[in-house]
Write an enzyme that holds these catalytic residues in place. Structure first.
Site, PDB file in Angstrom:
ATOM      1  N   GLY A  68       0.576  -1.432  -0.150  1.00  0.00           N
ATOM      2  CA  GLY A  68      -0.077  -0.281   0.003  1.00  0.00           C
ATOM      3  C   GLY A  68       1.318   1.450  -0.127  1.00  0.00           C
ATOM      4  O   GLY A  68      -0.105   2.064   0.730  1.00  0.00           O
ATOM      5  N   HIS A 104       2.046   1.259 -13.070  1.00  0.00           N
ATOM      6  CA  HIS A 104       2.664   0.530 -13.603  1.00  0.00           C
ATOM      7  C   HIS A 104       4.333   0.596 -13.248  1.00  0.00           C
ATOM      8  O   HIS A 104       4.545   1.797 -13.812  1.00  0.00           O
ATOM      9  CB  HIS A 104       2.353  -0.458 -14.821  1.00  0.00           C
ATOM     10  CG  HIS A 104       3.570  -1.428 -15.419  1.00  0.00           C
ATOM     11  ND1 HIS A 104       3.113  -2.875 -15.090  1.00  0.00           N
ATOM     12  CD2 HIS A 104       4.634  -1.606 -16.474  1.00  0.00           C
ATOM     13  CE1 HIS A 104       3.777  -3.898 -15.444  1.00  0.00           C
ATOM     14  NE2 HIS A 104       5.221  -2.415 -16.612  1.00  0.00           N
ATOM     15  N   LEU A 112      -2.856  -7.087  -7.685  1.00  0.00           N
ATOM     16  CA  LEU A 112      -2.534  -8.127  -8.751  1.00  0.00           C
ATOM     17  C   LEU A 112      -3.697  -8.405  -9.316  1.00  0.00           C
ATOM     18  O   LEU A 112      -3.767  -9.301  -9.641  1.00  0.00           O
ATOM     19  CB  LEU A 112      -1.708  -9.029  -8.175  1.00  0.00           C
ATOM     20  CG  LEU A 112      -0.409  -8.434  -7.078  1.00  0.00           C
ATOM     21  CD1 LEU A 112       0.384  -9.147  -6.270  1.00  0.00           C
ATOM     22  CD2 LEU A 112       0.375  -7.780  -8.881  1.00  0.00           C
ATOM     23  N   GLU A 117       6.252   6.114  -8.955  1.00  0.00           N
ATOM     24  CA  GLU A 117       5.012   5.742  -8.532  1.00  0.00           C
ATOM     25  C   GLU A 117       4.175   6.953  -7.604  1.00  0.00           C
ATOM     26  O   GLU A 117       3.356   7.195  -7.909  1.00  0.00           O
ATOM     27  CB  GLU A 117       5.318   4.195  -7.691  1.00  0.00           C
ATOM     28  CG  GLU A 117       5.665   3.141  -9.630  1.00  0.00           C
ATOM     29  CD  GLU A 117       5.883   1.828  -8.713  1.00  0.00           C
ATOM     30  OE1 GLU A 117       4.870   1.414  -8.013  1.00  0.00           O
ATOM     31  OE2 GLU A 117       6.945   1.789  -8.801  1.00  0.00           O
ATOM     32  N   ASN A 143       1.314   2.872  -2.657  1.00  0.00           N
ATOM     33  CA  ASN A 143       1.086   4.206  -2.837  1.00  0.00           C
ATOM     34  C   ASN A 143      -0.046   5.032  -2.346  1.00  0.00           C
ATOM     35  O   ASN A 143      -0.801   6.023  -3.307  1.00  0.00           O
ATOM     36  CB  ASN A 143       0.914   2.924  -4.944  1.00  0.00           C
ATOM     37  CG  ASN A 143       2.051   2.904  -5.739  1.00  0.00           C
ATOM     38  OD1 ASN A 143       2.547   3.486  -6.316  1.00  0.00           O
ATOM     39  ND2 ASN A 143       2.272   1.907  -5.746  1.00  0.00           N
ATOM     40  N   ASP A 199      -2.531  -3.613 -19.113  1.00  0.00           N
ATOM     41  CA  ASP A 199      -0.798  -2.608 -19.327  1.00  0.00           C
ATOM     42  C   ASP A 199      -1.000  -1.962 -20.866  1.00  0.00           C
ATOM     43  O   ASP A 199      -0.561  -1.735 -21.665  1.00  0.00           O
ATOM     44  CB  ASP A 199       0.127  -3.111 -19.032  1.00  0.00           C
ATOM     45  CG  ASP A 199       0.556  -3.681 -17.701  1.00  0.00           C
ATOM     46  OD1 ASP A 199       1.475  -4.493 -17.439  1.00  0.00           O
ATOM     47  OD2 ASP A 199      -0.475  -3.445 -17.170  1.00  0.00           O
ATOM     48  N   ASN A 210      -4.498   2.596 -13.603  1.00  0.00           N
ATOM     49  CA  ASN A 210      -3.413   1.460 -13.523  1.00  0.00           C
ATOM     50  C   ASN A 210      -2.022   2.010 -13.325  1.00  0.00           C
ATOM     51  O   ASN A 210      -1.974   3.188 -13.890  1.00  0.00           O
ATOM     52  CB  ASN A 210      -3.172   0.522 -13.700  1.00  0.00           C
ATOM     53  CG  ASN A 210      -2.479  -0.720 -13.340  1.00  0.00           C
ATOM     54  OD1 ASN A 210      -2.440  -0.781 -11.565  1.00  0.00           O
ATOM     55  ND2 ASN A 210      -1.485  -1.538 -14.091  1.00  0.00           N
TER      56      ASN A 210
END
Ligand code: GRF
Length: 207
Positions: free
Chosen positions: A12, A110, A91, A181, A14, A151, A108
């Site tokens: 977590g 990546h 995921l 990120e 992000n 993606d 998302n």
């Protein structure tokens, strides 16, 4: 105020970057209304608890049949009132039924510069192992809209990060998280929350 649901699977960091971004004013006009995890042990759930944000776990163990899992996920998103869905270290492969319910409203993060080192099987440390194996000098992170693929949706933001000689995969992963990120994911949410993003002909434009 853009109601945002954050989907998580692990540590977590992000999610934390999003929460800190809202606290510090890096993100305006948005609030996290729910954290949804497919992993009961995800530390991201503890981060949600500390921030007083409602969370729910929807696991394959509880919903072994794929369509029931997807339906439970969609129900939780709808009940949260989310207008934006953020996959932050998530995921879970998002089913088409959910993508259709949130057209150009799922993003998302990546941990590579798409189209490099992405697609099925490229997640977490594996991404950085492959980047080091290939010997790239620059990697980074990408925020993209989620479409029906893995993606493959319109790219919204990217940020490059230097690969240093002797980097281990973990060292590179940490640098990509810290320098890329945790910077572009909050920025992407702020842009969307303030109406500065438009997807046109499959490309994400910043207005
Ligand atoms: C990170 O490598 C991130 O790039 C990927 O999942 C990993 C863990 O993210 N998406 P987090 O700490 O759970 O946000």
């Amino acid at each position: 105020m853009l109601k945002t649901a954050v989907m998580v699977s692990g540590g977590g960091t992000n999610l934390q970057a999003i929460l800190d971004g809202i606290r510090d004013g890096v993100i305006t006009n948005a609030e996290v209304v729910a954290v949804i995890s497919n992993n009961k042990k995800a530390y991201a759930l503890e981060r949600a608890r500390q921030a007083g944000i409602p969370s729910v776990c929807i696991t394959r163990k509880d919903y072994p049949e794929p369509e029931k899992f997807d339906r439970a996920l969609l129900k939780a998103l709808r009940e949260s009132g989310a207008e934006l869905v953020v996959l932050a270290g998530c995921l879970v492969v998002i089913d088409e039924s959910i993508v259709k319910a949130y057209p150009n409203r799922i993003i998302n993060i990546h941990p590579a510069l798409i189209p490099s080192f992405c697609g099925t099987g490229y997640y977490g440390l594996k991404v950085h192992e492959e980047a080091l194996k290939r010997g790239v000098k620059v990697t980074g992170a990408t925020v993209h809209f989620v479409d029906g693929g893995t993606d493959t949706g319109p790219i919204l933001l990217q940020k490059a990060v230097e690969v240093k000689q002797g980097d281990t995969p973990r060292e590179l992963q940490l640098r990509v998280m810290e320098e890329a990120e945790w910077v572009i994911l909050p920025k992407a949410i702020d842009l969307i929350a303030n109406g500065r993003v438009e997807v046109r002909d499959g490309k994400a434009l910043i207005l």
